[in-house]
Design an enzyme around this catalytic site. Structure first.
Site, PDB file in Angstrom:
ATOM      1  N   ASP A  13      46.424  36.198  36.607  1.00 35.73           N
ATOM      2  CA  ASP A  13      45.368  35.173  36.606  1.00 35.73           C
ATOM      3  C   ASP A  13      44.626  35.153  35.271  1.00 35.73           C
ATOM      4  O   ASP A  13      44.483  36.177  34.607  1.00 35.73           O
ATOM      5  CB  ASP A  13      44.389  35.456  37.761  1.00 35.73           C
ATOM      6  CG  ASP A  13      43.603  34.220  38.158  1.00 35.73           C
ATOM      7  OD1 ASP A  13      43.931  33.115  37.677  1.00 35.73           O
ATOM      8  OD2 ASP A  13      42.650  34.358  38.948  1.00 35.73           O
ATOM      9  N   ASN A  61      48.933  26.086  44.443  1.00 30.12           N
ATOM     10  CA  ASN A  61      48.978  25.595  43.050  1.00 30.12           C
ATOM     11  C   ASN A  61      49.592  24.192  42.947  1.00 30.12           C
ATOM     12  O   ASN A  61      49.454  23.531  41.915  1.00 30.12           O
ATOM     13  CB  ASN A  61      49.731  26.569  42.131  1.00 30.12           C
ATOM     14  CG  ASN A  61      48.971  27.849  41.838  1.00 30.12           C
ATOM     15  OD1 ASN A  61      49.555  28.908  41.659  1.00 30.12           O
ATOM     16  ND2 ASN A  61      47.647  27.773  41.781  1.00 30.12           N
TER      17      ASN A  61
HETATM   18  C1  IPE Z   1      46.616  32.806  42.244  1.00 36.93           C
HETATM   19  O1  IPE Z   1      45.824  32.356  41.192  1.00 36.93           O
HETATM   20  C2  IPE Z   1      48.011  32.331  42.080  1.00 36.93           C
HETATM   21  C3  IPE Z   1      48.744  32.847  40.923  1.00 36.93           C
HETATM   22  C4  IPE Z   1      48.322  33.733  40.075  1.00 36.93           C
HETATM   23  C5  IPE Z   1      50.048  32.318  40.775  1.00 36.93           C
HETATM   24  P1  IPE Z   1      44.905  31.065  41.324  1.00 36.93           P
HETATM   25  O2  IPE Z   1      44.178  30.964  40.039  1.00 36.93           O
HETATM   26  O3  IPE Z   1      45.705  29.904  41.747  1.00 36.93           O
HETATM   27  O4  IPE Z   1      43.934  31.469  42.516  1.00 36.93           O
HETATM   28  P2  IPE Z   1      42.490  30.924  42.902  1.00 36.93           P
HETATM   29  O5  IPE Z   1      42.638  29.461  43.118  1.00 36.93           O
HETATM   30  O6  IPE Z   1      41.602  31.218  41.746  1.00 36.93           O
HETATM   31  O7  IPE Z   1      42.116  31.680  44.122  1.00 36.93           O
HETATM   32  C1  IPE Z   2      47.177  31.884  36.521  1.00 36.71           C
HETATM   33  O1  IPE Z   2      46.255  31.385  35.606  1.00 36.71           O
HETATM   34  C2  IPE Z   2      48.487  31.144  36.475  1.00 36.71           C
HETATM   35  C3  IPE Z   2      48.759  30.319  37.664  1.00 36.71           C
HETATM   36  C4  IPE Z   2      48.020  30.229  38.731  1.00 36.71           C
HETATM   37  C5  IPE Z   2      49.981  29.541  37.622  1.00 36.71           C
HETATM   38  P1  IPE Z   2      45.292  30.195  35.980  1.00 36.71           P
HETATM   39  O2  IPE Z   2      45.947  28.924  35.574  1.00 36.71           O
HETATM   40  O3  IPE Z   2      44.869  30.280  37.384  1.00 36.71           O
HETATM   41  O4  IPE Z   2      44.068  30.491  35.020  1.00 36.71           O
HETATM   42  P2  IPE Z   2      42.525  30.309  35.336  1.00 36.71           P
HETATM   43  O5  IPE Z   2      42.244  31.049  36.600  1.00 36.71           O
HETATM   44  O6  IPE Z   2      42.283  28.851  35.471  1.00 36.71           O
HETATM   45  O7  IPE Z   2      41.856  30.903  34.151  1.00 36.71           O
HETATM   46 MG    MG Z   3      43.351  31.216  38.297  1.00 35.31          MG
END
Ligand code: IPE
Ligand code: IPE
Ligand code: MG
Length: 239
Positions: A13, A61
């Site tokens: 994340d 996602n």
């Molecule tokens: C969780 O991260 C999913 C992945 C890392 C693939 P998200 O960024 O989507 O999760 P939330 O929405 O902050 O809980």
């Molecule tokens: C994790 O990084 C990757 C995926 C969920 C695919 P994020 O895209 O969630 O990054 P933040 O949480 O917005 O910083």
């Molecule tokens: Mg995220």
């Protein structure tokens, strides 16, 4: 307790925030994540981790803007194709958890299947990439599968239920690492994290490196895992 966790799972994340801090589009953060992924795979393997799971795309996602989703699909395909020889050379067995949504480009699903076949006989670390994964969906699917098999209600035990989850030979998760400081599960491998230890490094995933991974293993070593019991007694100490 083992000094090295057998199964480590990472919620990768912070890519978007990494990019935002540099005034770059979110996609730049996803692209920068590739280096971390390879670093972590190498570090885990070197440390003797037997199972490594990486959360790459959740069922939730899909709710992101279409161009970001498309970018992730293309990026993951490029990474899988580019690093297949390295994964094979390192003896890593690759598998994919999820990958059921028809919105997944067919070429990507095929590359996943090809990499799983190519590395299927490897006996080194097992790398599971959770892509289009949702822990709740897996649980619902297991329930459906039990019902389809006509298993009587009184014969549904925890182990029988677990046998109907996808990739049922995967052991329980010992350690979850979620980068970027967020402290939540986000629907990740719900069944298998029941007794996992959790660490939440503040570092954003694209900045996370082998040394950070090893620091998480070090934190794990100092944890006192109890599984609902009591810690082992030190000599003669009264309870
Ligand atoms: C969780 O991260 C999913 C992945 C890392 C693939 P998200 O960024 O989507 O999760 P939330 O929405 O902050 O809980
Ligand atoms: C994790 O990084 C990757 C995926 C969920 C695919 P994020 O895209 O969630 O990054 P933040 O949480 O917005 O910083
Ligand atoms: Mg995220």
């Amino acid at each position: 307790m083992r000094a090295v966790p057998r199964h480590v799972a990472c919620v990768m994340d912070g890519n978007g925030r990494w990019a935002q801090r540099r005034s770059l589009p979110r996609t730049a953060g996803h692209r920068a994540a590739e280096t971390t992924v390879i670093d972590v795979i190498e570090a885990a393997r070197g440390a003797g981790v037997e199972w490594l799971s990486l959360y790459a795309f959740s069922t939730e996602n899909w709710g992101r803007p279409g161009d970001e989703v498309d970018y992730l699909m293309r990026l993951v395909r490029r990474i899988v194709r580019k690093h297949a020889p390295l994964l094979l050379a390192r003896g890593i067995r690759c598998r994919f958890l999820g990958v059921t949504d028809p919105r997944i480009p067919r070429a990507l699903a095929r590359d996943f299947a090809d990499l799983a076949t190519l590395t299927g006989d490897n006996r080194g670390m097992t790398l599971t990439v959770a892509f289009d994964h949702g822990g709740r969906r897996d649980i619902v699917e297991a329930a459906r599968s039990l019902i389809r098999d006509g298993v009587p209600a009184e014969e549904v035990t925890e182990s029988r239920f677990a046998a109907h989850l996808p990739l049922p030979d995967t052991p329980d998760v010992d350690l979850v690492i979620r980068t970027s400081g967020e402290q939540r599960i986000s629907n990740f491998m719900l069944w298998k994290v029941a007794y996992a230890e959790w660490v939440f490094p503040e570092v954003l995933w694209p900045d996370f490196r082998a040394a950070d991974f090893l620091a998480c293993l070090h934190t794990y070593r100092r944890r006192d895992r109890r599984f609902g019991g009591l810690p082992p007694r030190t000599n003669g100490e009264p309870r």
